[in-house]
Design an enzyme around this catalytic site. Structure first.
Site, short mmCIF file in Angstrom:
data_model
loop_
_atom_site.label_atom_id
_atom_site.label_comp_id
_atom_site.label_asym_id
_atom_site.label_seq_id
_atom_site.Cartn_x
_atom_site.Cartn_y
_atom_site.Cartn_z
N GLU A 65 0.81 -1.21 0.00
CA GLU A 65 0.00 0.00 0.00
C GLU A 65 0.85 1.26 0.00
O GLU A 65 0.53 2.24 -0.69
CB GLU A 65 -0.95 0.00 1.21
CG GLU A 65 -2.13 -0.93 1.08
CD GLU A 65 -1.78 -2.39 1.27
OE1 GLU A 65 -2.62 -3.26 0.95
OE2 GLU A 65 -0.66 -2.68 1.73
N HIS A 134 -10.52 -6.51 9.98
CA HIS A 134 -11.08 -6.07 8.70
C HIS A 134 -12.45 -5.42 8.87
O HIS A 134 -13.27 -5.42 7.94
CB HIS A 134 -11.21 -7.26 7.73
CG HIS A 134 -9.89 -7.84 7.31
ND1 HIS A 134 -9.18 -8.68 8.12
CD2 HIS A 134 -9.16 -7.67 6.19
CE1 HIS A 134 -8.06 -9.03 7.51
NE2 HIS A 134 -8.02 -8.43 6.34
#
Length: 329
Positions: A65, A134
């Protein structure tokens, strides 16, 4: 028929059509992220775009990322209009240095010479049994950062039409898409057009109490308003839409009409966006209030995996109704 035709569509399809329009209308626009190409996106939003626009415009990236958000910043500085997809908000923490220290600051640190017209999309929120790592709702963290705009589309219209004005913004824009919304379906009016990113939306008019929320909690607030109406309480529902900069004027105007407020936020209560909104109401609308501001937030625990525990941890319609009744009684 594509989103915007008046046919039934889903939130996912509305987002895809927004991406398709952006890629079609401006050669500077490209999409990149993990699995956005051949796989069609982790949540299926970019399905088919690789075949339509090719690998130069729809780019699969390595699992880094920091690297691909940094590449997006560089592309924006070079005059392109990148759309970067981060799979889920928890993974954005791996790019937080790029977002906070580079994207958000370069215009300021360069004396206005280096704009970063970058759009970053990511999925946020719980409710899908993805457990603690998550299921974060961290958009309030990003709303704390000067130099970026933070959006939370909660409706089909916003999913379809927030992207175009976001791409026109000279500053970085973060779009938080709640994971429970992708399968939501409905009619998208053919007359729908670009969204005003500077103003909140009144989703339901009312005179007794203001329910203030955004993103995945909007549907719960609307259901709560319906339930409250059955008991004689007329609730107004405000969708913040843009979390930075906040349209506090819309919030203050609503509180001036109703004199009571409930702020609903899926994030944890401590240090939350709900805390900021509540503080701003106290600062700017204190003399309009007939009761203390109520907040409905997630339980301050890592999000459980078990369905019944996850539901207990999240703000639910019944919690909003109870808070509203406390404020009105």
């Amino acid at each position: 028929m594509g989103a915007g035709s008046g046919a039934s569509t889903t939130y996912r399809e509305a987002m895809r059509e927004a991406l398709r329009e952006a890629l079609r209308c401006d050669d500077r626009v490209f999409l990149m992220g993990e699995d956005v190409g051949r796989y069609g996106g982790c949540f299926g939003v970019s399905l088919g775009l690789l075949e339509e626009f090719g690998s130069e415009r729809v780019r699969d990236t390595p699992l880094s990322e920091s690297a691909f958000v940094g590449a997006g910043i560089g592309a924006a500085l070079a005059g392109l209009r990148p759309i970067v997809e981060i799979m889920t908000v928890n993974f954005s923490l791996l790019a937080l240095d790029q977002i906070l220290n580079n994207a958000a600051t370069l215009l300021h640190m360069s004396g206005g010479q280096l704009a970063v017209p970058l759009v970053i999309r990511m999925t946020t929120g719980a409710g899908r049994q993805l457990a603690a790592q998550h299921s974060h709702s961290l958009e309030g963290w990003y709303a704390h950062i000067p130099g970026i705009r933070v959006l939370a589309p909660a409706t089909l219209e916003d999913a379809r039409h927030m992207l175009a004005p976001a791409l026109l913004d000279p500053d970085p824009v973060l779009i938080f898409e709640h994971g429970t919304l992708y399968n939501v379906s409905g009619e998208l009016p053919p007359s729908a057009g670009p969204v005003d990113l500077d103003h909140a939306a009144v989703r339901r008019r009312g005179g007794d109490i203001s329910l203030i929320t955004y993103g995945g909690s909007l549907s719960k607030a609307l259901m709560a308003a319906t339930e409250l109406a059955a008991g004689g309480i007329d609730a107004e529902v405000i969708d913040l839409r843009t979390l930075r900069p906040l349209d506090i004027g819309a919030v203050a105007a609503s509180v001036a009409r109703t004199h009571r407020a409930v702020v609903v936020d899926e994030a944890w209560r401590t240090g939350s966006l709900a805390a900021e909104v509540s503080a701003r109401i106290a600062e700017e609308s204190f003399y309009d209030l007939d009761a203390p501001v109520e907040r409905v937030c997630s339980a301050e625990v890592p999000m459980p995996y078990a369905r019944h525990l996850e539901e207990a941890a999240l703000p639910q319609t019944a919690d909003i109704v109870a808070a509203a009744r406390r404020a009105v009684d």
